[in-house]
Design a protein around this motif. Structure first.
Motif, PDB file in Angstrom:
ATOM      1  N   ALA A  25      31.282 -23.440  -7.273  1.00  0.00           N
ATOM      2  CA  ALA A  25      32.184 -23.223  -6.134  1.00  0.00           C
ATOM      3  C   ALA A  25      33.643 -23.202  -6.591  1.00  0.00           C
ATOM      4  CB  ALA A  25      31.969 -24.298  -5.076  1.00  0.00           C
ATOM      5  N   ALA A  26      34.011 -24.086  -7.510  1.00  0.00           N
ATOM      6  CA  ALA A  26      35.390 -24.112  -8.006  1.00  0.00           C
ATOM      7  C   ALA A  26      35.714 -22.869  -8.828  1.00  0.00           C
ATOM      8  CB  ALA A  26      35.615 -25.374  -8.845  1.00  0.00           C
ATOM      9  N   ALA A  27      34.726 -22.347  -9.555  1.00  0.00           N
ATOM     10  CA  ALA A  27      34.946 -21.162 -10.378  1.00  0.00           C
ATOM     11  C   ALA A  27      35.019 -19.881  -9.543  1.00  0.00           C
ATOM     12  CB  ALA A  27      33.844 -21.035 -11.417  1.00  0.00           C
ATOM     13  N   LEU A  28      34.395 -19.905  -8.371  1.00  0.00           N
ATOM     14  CA  LEU A  28      34.374 -18.740  -7.477  1.00  0.00           C
ATOM     15  C   LEU A  28      34.914 -19.154  -6.107  1.00  0.00           C
ATOM     16  CD1 LEU A  28      30.790 -17.435  -8.401  1.00  0.00           C
ATOM     17  CD2 LEU A  28      32.977 -16.531  -9.229  1.00  0.00           C
ATOM     18  N   PRO A  29      36.224 -19.442  -6.013  1.00  0.00           N
ATOM     19  CA  PRO A  29      36.768 -20.014  -4.774  1.00  0.00           C
ATOM     20  C   PRO A  29      36.666 -19.111  -3.547  1.00  0.00           C
ATOM     21  CG  PRO A  29      38.540 -19.453  -6.295  1.00  0.00           C
ATOM     22  CD  PRO A  29      37.247 -19.271  -7.027  1.00  0.00           C
ATOM     23  N   ALA A  30      36.554 -17.810  -3.719  1.00  0.00           N
ATOM     24  CA  ALA A  30      36.445 -16.911  -2.566  1.00  0.00           C
ATOM     25  C   ALA A  30      35.031 -16.882  -1.996  1.00  0.00           C
ATOM     26  CB  ALA A  30      36.870 -15.500  -2.952  1.00  0.00           C
ATOM     27  N   LEU A  31      34.073 -17.462  -2.705  1.00  0.00           N
ATOM     28  CA  LEU A  31      32.676 -17.497  -2.274  1.00  0.00           C
ATOM     29  C   LEU A  31      32.472 -18.686  -1.339  1.00  0.00           C
ATOM     30  CD1 LEU A  31      29.717 -16.581  -2.522  1.00  0.00           C
ATOM     31  CD2 LEU A  31      29.594 -17.865  -4.648  1.00  0.00           C
ATOM     32  N   SER A  32      31.950 -18.431  -0.147  1.00  0.00           N
ATOM     33  CA  SER A  32      31.730 -19.528   0.801  1.00  0.00           C
ATOM     34  C   SER A  32      30.592 -20.424   0.326  1.00  0.00           C
ATOM     35  CB  SER A  32      31.406 -18.975   2.196  1.00  0.00           C
ATOM     36  OG  SER A  32      30.094 -18.461   2.237  1.00  0.00           O
ATOM     37  N   ASP A  33      30.629 -21.680   0.745  1.00  0.00           N
ATOM     38  CA  ASP A  33      29.573 -22.622   0.390  1.00  0.00           C
ATOM     39  C   ASP A  33      28.212 -22.151   0.906  1.00  0.00           C
ATOM     40  OD1 ASP A  33      31.418 -24.219  -0.861  1.00  0.00           O
ATOM     41  OD2 ASP A  33      31.399 -25.794   0.671  1.00  0.00           O
ATOM     42  N   LYS A  34      28.192 -21.547   2.095  1.00  0.00           N
ATOM     43  CA  LYS A  34      26.940 -21.066   2.674  1.00  0.00           C
ATOM     44  C   LYS A  34      26.334 -19.971   1.805  1.00  0.00           C
ATOM     45  CE  LYS A  34      25.022 -18.988   6.900  1.00  0.00           C
ATOM     46  NZ  LYS A  34      24.077 -18.175   6.180  1.00  0.00           N
ATOM     47  N   VAL A  35      27.142 -19.012   1.385  1.00  0.00           N
ATOM     48  CA  VAL A  35      26.632 -17.918   0.546  1.00  0.00           C
ATOM     49  C   VAL A  35      26.220 -18.451  -0.819  1.00  0.00           C
ATOM     50  CG1 VAL A  35      27.228 -15.730  -0.582  1.00  0.00           C
ATOM     51  CG2 VAL A  35      27.900 -16.130   1.792  1.00  0.00           C
ATOM     52  N   LEU A  36      27.007 -19.369  -1.387  1.00  0.00           N
ATOM     53  CA  LEU A  36      26.644 -19.944  -2.683  1.00  0.00           C
ATOM     54  C   LEU A  36      25.303 -20.675  -2.588  1.00  0.00           C
ATOM     55  CD1 LEU A  36      27.052 -20.632  -5.615  1.00  0.00           C
ATOM     56  CD2 LEU A  36      28.580 -22.504  -4.901  1.00  0.00           C
ATOM     57  N   ALA A  37      25.117 -21.464  -1.543  1.00  0.00           N
ATOM     58  CA  ALA A  37      23.838 -22.170  -1.364  1.00  0.00           C
ATOM     59  C   ALA A  37      22.695 -21.173  -1.249  1.00  0.00           C
ATOM     60  CB  ALA A  37      23.897 -23.072  -0.132  1.00  0.00           C
ATOM     61  N   ASP A  38      22.912 -20.081  -0.522  1.00  0.00           N
ATOM     62  CA  ASP A  38      21.889 -19.050  -0.374  1.00  0.00           C
ATOM     63  C   ASP A  38      21.570 -18.400  -1.719  1.00  0.00           C
ATOM     64  OD1 ASP A  38      20.231 -17.160   1.264  1.00  0.00           O
ATOM     65  OD2 ASP A  38      21.660 -15.725   0.403  1.00  0.00           O
ATOM     66  N   ARG A  39      22.599 -18.067  -2.499  1.00  0.00           N
ATOM     67  CA  ARG A  39      22.368 -17.419  -3.799  1.00  0.00           C
ATOM     68  C   ARG A  39      21.663 -18.361  -4.771  1.00  0.00           C
ATOM     69  NH1 ARG A  39      23.303 -14.440  -0.606  1.00  0.00           N
ATOM     70  NH2 ARG A  39      24.667 -12.642  -0.587  1.00  0.00           N
ATOM     71  N   LEU A  40      22.036 -19.628  -4.779  1.00  0.00           N
ATOM     72  CA  LEU A  40      21.367 -20.582  -5.673  1.00  0.00           C
ATOM     73  C   LEU A  40      19.895 -20.724  -5.287  1.00  0.00           C
ATOM     74  CD1 LEU A  40      24.151 -23.294  -6.033  1.00  0.00           C
ATOM     75  CD2 LEU A  40      23.430 -21.617  -7.754  1.00  0.00           C
TER      76      LEU A  40
END
Length: 115
Positions: free
Chosen positions: A54-69
């Motif tokens: 999340a820190a490395a990709l600050p424009a990525l929302s937590d919701k989308v990051l959780a979905d991608r992981l």
């Protein structure tokens, strides 16, 4: 052994629509969704936590990051490791299958850069 044709390689056969189990479609399915290649790229250097990605990709929302992981873990690209304790720590890492995607992504980047 029959020779593989371009149609066989791209999984179209006589039907212009590819089969869902076509290896090309399987690969594209794993890479679906915005940010997916960038999330995969975060793990080339080793395991990462949700917060580190999340820190490395600050424009990525937590919701989308959780979905991608979750998507990449379900596809066998990432492995998820939970460390017991308080607070519990979860680290993700590329599997062998995920590491095999890195040169594919590099080839896609190169192809896009050359156009």
């Amino acid at each position: 052994m029959a020779h593989q044709t371009v149609s066989d390689m791209l999984c179209t056969g006589t039907d212009p629509r590819p089969e869902p189990d076509c290896p090309v479609e399987v690969t594209l399915g794993v890479l679906r969704g915005r940010w997916t290649p960038l999330v995969i790229d975060q793990f080339r250097a080793g395991p990462r936590t949700f917060g580190e990605v999340a820190a490395a990709l600050p424009a990525l929302s937590d919701k989308v990051l959780a979905d991608r992981l979750a998507q990449l873990t379900a596809a066998g690209v990432l492995s998820r490791h939970r460390t017991p304790g308080w607070p519990a720590r979860v680290r993700y890492d590329l599997t062998d299958r995920g590491a095999a995607l890195v040169p594919v992504l590099h080839a896609m980047w190169q192809w896009g850069a050359d156009t």
